[in-house]
Motif scaffolding. Sequence first.
Motif, PDB file in Angstrom:
ATOM      1  N   ARG A  80       7.716   1.465   8.162  1.00  8.41           N
ATOM      2  CA  ARG A  80       6.399   0.873   8.426  1.00  8.41           C
ATOM      3  C   ARG A  80       5.387   2.011   8.649  1.00  8.41           C
ATOM      4  O   ARG A  80       5.044   2.312   9.797  1.00  8.41           O
ATOM      5  N   PRO A  81       4.907   2.612   7.588  1.00 10.03           N
ATOM      6  CA  PRO A  81       3.997   3.749   7.738  1.00 10.03           C
ATOM      7  C   PRO A  81       2.670   3.347   8.372  1.00 10.03           C
ATOM      8  O   PRO A  81       2.014   2.411   7.939  1.00 10.03           O
ATOM      9  N   LYS A  82       2.284   4.059   9.436  1.00  8.72           N
ATOM     10  CA  LYS A  82       1.035   3.754  10.142  1.00  8.72           C
ATOM     11  C   LYS A  82      -0.189   3.997   9.267  1.00  8.72           C
ATOM     12  O   LYS A  82      -1.205   3.337   9.414  1.00  8.72           O
ATOM     13  N   ALA A  83      -0.112   4.932   8.365  1.00  7.35           N
ATOM     14  CA  ALA A  83      -1.258   5.255   7.504  1.00  7.35           C
ATOM     15  C   ALA A  83      -1.586   4.120   6.546  1.00  7.35           C
ATOM     16  O   ALA A  83      -2.636   4.122   5.923  1.00  7.35           O
ATOM     17  N   TYR A 112       0.832  -1.197   0.000  1.00  5.60           N
ATOM     18  CA  TYR A 112       0.000   0.000   0.000  1.00  5.60           C
ATOM     19  C   TYR A 112       0.870   1.252   0.000  1.00  5.60           C
ATOM     20  O   TYR A 112       0.627   2.195  -0.761  1.00  5.60           O
ATOM     21  N   ALA A 113       1.891   1.265   0.862  1.00  4.10           N
ATOM     22  CA  ALA A 113       2.770   2.433   0.946  1.00  4.10           C
ATOM     23  C   ALA A 113       3.483   2.679  -0.382  1.00  4.10           C
ATOM     24  O   ALA A 113       3.580   3.825  -0.827  1.00  4.10           O
ATOM     25  N   ASP A 114       3.954   1.623  -1.019  1.00  8.12           N
ATOM     26  CA  ASP A 114       4.615   1.785  -2.312  1.00  8.12           C
ATOM     27  C   ASP A 114       3.639   2.296  -3.367  1.00  8.12           C
ATOM     28  O   ASP A 114       3.994   3.128  -4.202  1.00  8.12           O
ATOM     29  N   ARG A 115       2.412   1.803  -3.324  1.00  7.53           N
ATOM     30  CA  ARG A 115       1.415   2.179  -4.340  1.00  7.53           C
ATOM     31  C   ARG A 115       1.009   3.645  -4.240  1.00  7.53           C
ATOM     32  O   ARG A 115       0.822   4.310  -5.253  1.00  7.53           O
TER      33      ARG A 115
END
Length: 156
Positions: free
Chosen positions: A61-64, A51-54
């Motif tokens: 480790r992004p919380k969002a 998700y973070a890469d997309r």
Amino acid sequence: LPQGRARIDSAASRGTGAVTSDRAPLVSEGLRIAVAHPLGGVGAGGFKRSYADRVGLRGERPKAAASHTTPVTVAVEEGLPGIALLAWLCAVALSAPLRGLGRGFTSRVSFAAGLTLVAIVVHSLFYNALFEDPMTWAMLGLVGLSVSVPRKGVPS
């Protein structure tokens, strides 16, 4: 109630992400990731990174990027085989305690365990803790125990 409605109306003007506390974009992007990796998924525990890469989030480790729905997480991480196994688990776990209900104590316990599992599964549609929740495992154990005990007959 009026303050809640005003808050929802205010959030609605900013879009579905605001109304759902930014869960709608997580689900929609998660579904896009699942469609992009239908057979094998991205691997266990890979939702956050994918998700973070997309969406371009930075950090280890992004919380969002934390998922909020068990089915979407399973679809992203495990693909179609994972979703098939999750559907099978839910079908068996939800149907087993409700089959052959009689009038005895065991039938009442089985029915209560089945209803509790239904509530947990519905809750997992909006919260990603189906497998981490100890109550899920306790109810699965209780279902297994209650279906193995003979039941009194159904009243005529």
